[in-house]
Design a protein around this motif. Structure first.
Motif, short mmCIF file in Angstrom:
data_model
loop_
_atom_site.label_atom_id
_atom_site.label_comp_id
_atom_site.label_asym_id
_atom_site.label_seq_id
_atom_site.Cartn_x
_atom_site.Cartn_y
_atom_site.Cartn_z
N GLY A 33 40.55 41.39 42.78
CA GLY A 33 39.44 41.87 42.22
C GLY A 33 38.90 40.88 41.38
N THR A 67 37.74 41.75 36.52
CA THR A 67 37.25 42.99 35.87
C THR A 67 38.30 43.50 35.05
OG1 THR A 67 38.16 44.35 37.54
CG2 THR A 67 35.95 43.58 38.08
N VAL A 70 41.45 44.66 36.51
CA VAL A 70 42.57 43.87 37.05
C VAL A 70 43.32 43.40 35.81
CG1 VAL A 70 42.90 41.67 38.11
CG2 VAL A 70 41.10 43.13 38.98
#
Length: 94
Positions: A33, A67, A70
């Motif tokens: 991610g 993000t 994560v």
């Protein structure tokens, strides 16, 4: 996606392959991610003070973009990983 920096210290009694496995484990979480922009295994250094009967540790510095989800998962896994002595995740403002 935001920029982050994480510094963590791995126990020094691990062999090179075990340290590499820990580094790859955390890279896999970040890459799920996000993206690792810089990885620096700084090597074995003397700690400023003894932590859980460890006098030395292997320092690892990682710059990445990810993000917030994560980062939450990375924080959770760092807490339960026995090979990690200390860690700190900060948002990179530069």
């Amino acid at each position: 996606m935001r920029k982050y920096e994480i510094m963590y210290i791995v126990r020094s009694d691990l062999d090179e392959q075990a340290v590499q496995a820990v580094v790859e484990k955390f890279q896999g979480i970040i890459n799920n991610g996000g993206e690792v922009t810089k990885l620096n295994v700084m090597g074995k250094r003397r700690l400023a003070y003894e932590i859980n009967k460890n006098r030395d540790g292997i320092y690892v510095l990682v710059n990445f973009t990810a993000t917030p989800e994560v980062v939450k998962e990375l924080d959770r896994v760092m807490r339960i990983t026995d090979e990690v002595i200390r860690y700190m995740i900060v948002q990179d403002v530069a």
